[in-house]
Design a protein around this motif. Structure first.
Motif, PDB file in Angstrom:
ATOM      1  N   MET A  46      57.584 -16.152   9.128  1.00 20.83           N
ATOM      2  CA  MET A  46      58.062 -17.517   9.293  1.00 20.83           C
ATOM      3  C   MET A  46      58.870 -17.574  10.586  1.00 20.83           C
ATOM      4  O   MET A  46      59.702 -16.707  10.842  1.00 20.83           O
ATOM      5  CB  MET A  46      58.941 -17.925   8.104  1.00 20.83           C
ATOM      6  CG  MET A  46      59.396 -19.376   8.124  1.00 20.83           C
ATOM      7  SD  MET A  46      60.958 -19.693   8.950  1.00 20.83           S
ATOM      8  CE  MET A  46      62.106 -18.821   7.946  1.00 20.83           C
ATOM      9  N   ALA A  47      58.578 -18.579  11.416  1.00 23.67           N
ATOM     10  CA  ALA A  47      59.314 -18.760  12.667  1.00 23.67           C
ATOM     11  C   ALA A  47      60.029 -20.099  12.626  1.00 23.67           C
ATOM     12  O   ALA A  47      59.517 -21.063  12.059  1.00 23.67           O
ATOM     13  CB  ALA A  47      58.352 -18.711  13.851  1.00 23.67           C
ATOM     14  N   ARG A  48      61.196 -20.157  13.195  1.00 25.67           N
ATOM     15  CA  ARG A  48      61.932 -21.420  13.277  1.00 25.67           C
ATOM     16  C   ARG A  48      61.564 -22.117  14.576  1.00 25.67           C
ATOM     17  O   ARG A  48      61.411 -21.478  15.610  1.00 25.67           O
ATOM     18  CB  ARG A  48      63.428 -21.168  13.201  1.00 25.67           C
ATOM     19  CG  ARG A  48      63.836 -20.585  11.871  1.00 25.67           C
ATOM     20  CD  ARG A  48      65.337 -20.414  11.769  1.00 25.67           C
ATOM     21  NE  ARG A  48      65.697 -19.656  10.605  1.00 25.67           N
ATOM     22  CZ  ARG A  48      65.804 -20.140   9.383  1.00 25.67           C
ATOM     23  NH1 ARG A  48      65.585 -21.417   9.175  1.00 25.67           N
ATOM     24  NH2 ARG A  48      66.134 -19.370   8.375  1.00 25.67           N
ATOM     25  N   SER A  49      61.445 -23.433  14.515  1.00 24.97           N
ATOM     26  CA  SER A  49      61.059 -24.192  15.689  1.00 24.97           C
ATOM     27  C   SER A  49      61.746 -25.555  15.638  1.00 24.97           C
ATOM     28  O   SER A  49      62.534 -25.836  14.740  1.00 24.97           O
ATOM     29  CB  SER A  49      59.538 -24.362  15.714  1.00 24.97           C
ATOM     30  OG  SER A  49      59.149 -24.995  16.913  1.00 24.97           O
ATOM     31  N   VAL A  50      61.439 -26.371  16.634  1.00 27.43           N
ATOM     32  CA  VAL A  50      61.969 -27.726  16.724  1.00 27.43           C
ATOM     33  C   VAL A  50      60.779 -28.671  16.787  1.00 27.43           C
ATOM     34  O   VAL A  50      59.811 -28.425  17.507  1.00 27.43           O
ATOM     35  CB  VAL A  50      62.858 -27.896  17.977  1.00 27.43           C
ATOM     36  CG1 VAL A  50      63.354 -29.320  18.107  1.00 27.43           C
ATOM     37  CG2 VAL A  50      64.028 -26.933  17.919  1.00 27.43           C
ATOM     38  N   CYS A  58      64.580 -32.249  15.082  1.00 31.09           N
ATOM     39  CA  CYS A  58      64.587 -31.757  13.700  1.00 31.09           C
ATOM     40  C   CYS A  58      64.096 -30.315  13.647  1.00 31.09           C
ATOM     41  O   CYS A  58      63.151 -29.943  14.339  1.00 31.09           O
ATOM     42  CB  CYS A  58      63.699 -32.632  12.822  1.00 31.09           C
ATOM     43  SG  CYS A  58      64.281 -34.332  12.692  1.00 31.09           S
ATOM     44  N   GLY A  59      64.734 -29.521  12.793  1.00 29.16           N
ATOM     45  CA  GLY A  59      64.350 -28.127  12.643  1.00 29.16           C
ATOM     46  C   GLY A  59      63.107 -27.988  11.790  1.00 29.16           C
ATOM     47  O   GLY A  59      62.914 -28.714  10.818  1.00 29.16           O
ATOM     48  N   GLN A  60      62.260 -27.031  12.166  1.00 28.59           N
ATOM     49  CA  GLN A  60      61.039 -26.763  11.413  1.00 28.59           C
ATOM     50  C   GLN A  60      60.950 -25.287  11.078  1.00 28.59           C
ATOM     51  O   GLN A  60      61.410 -24.438  11.834  1.00 28.59           O
ATOM     52  CB  GLN A  60      59.793 -27.147  12.220  1.00 28.59           C
ATOM     53  CG  GLN A  60      59.607 -28.613  12.425  1.00 28.59           C
ATOM     54  CD  GLN A  60      58.319 -28.907  13.193  1.00 28.59           C
ATOM     55  OE1 GLN A  60      57.922 -28.157  14.071  1.00 28.59           O
ATOM     56  NE2 GLN A  60      57.686 -30.005  12.856  1.00 28.59           N
TER      57      GLN A  60
END
Length: 189
Positions: A46-50, A58-60
């Motif tokens: 899982m990677a965090r993105s915008v 918003c964070g994704q």
């Protein structure tokens, strides 16, 4: 399939004979639904993105399996969106997995009527040549009074709201280093 097997598989029978008389727990689960697993649980990482759509940021959480995006959901750790996404943000998986996504560099020559495919190195070389030429042709070393300017009026930058703060910072540094003074962002306009 016997009658007894069919009756035991019937949710009403399980509800009336089991420990779940209201049918809100185990009685409502079929054998098929017990085997279901969320697709995000099977992800390799899982990677965090915008979210790339607007300036809110918003964070994704982007779930990847076999180097392919399999799901995107809101990031509950994001102080901006607190795990929520608008419909466009929730559907942003189509940006990478959509069948109409353009994955090749296309170029249409001046006065041309058709697009031709270019390899990435050729396209990047063309862009560099054009940026350097525009910078050179628009260069101003001094003004009318002899004051040092060292700037170019031949190039400018208009960033988009889909870029995050770090990307905008680097773009500003790049264009300033090239001597451009018109560096703007769509989010501010």
């Amino acid at each position: 399939m016997g009658v007894r097997t069919w009756i035991e598989g019937w949710p009403v029978y399980r509800q009336l004979t089991g420990p779940d008389p209201l049918g809100r727990g185990a009685a409502s689960k079929s054998a098929g639904s017990k085997r279901l697993v969320a697709r995000t649980e099977t992800a390799d990482r899982m990677a965090r993105s915008v979210c790339p759509y607007c300036a809110v940021g918003c964070g994704q959480r982007v779930f990847v399996k076999d180097e392919r995006v399999i799901g995107i959901e809101g990031d509950p750790d994001s102080p901006i969106s607190r795990g929520r996404l608008c419909p466009k943000g929730a559907a942003s998986e189509s940006l990478v997995n959509g069948p109409l996504r353009q994955t090749e560099v296309l170029y249409r020559r001046p006065y041309g009527t058709t697009w031709e495919k270019l390899d990435l190195d050729t396209a990047m070389d063309m862009i560099v040549d054009r940026v350097l030429d525009a910078r050179r042709r628009g260069w101003q070393d001094k003004d009318e009074q002899g004051r040092t300017l060292r700037r170019t009026m031949g190039i400018a930058s208009l960033g988009g709201a889909t870029l995050d703060n770090e990307e905008n910072y680097l773009i500003k540094k790049l264009f300033t280093a090239m001597g451009a003074i018109q560096v703007e962002n769509q989010a501010r306009i």
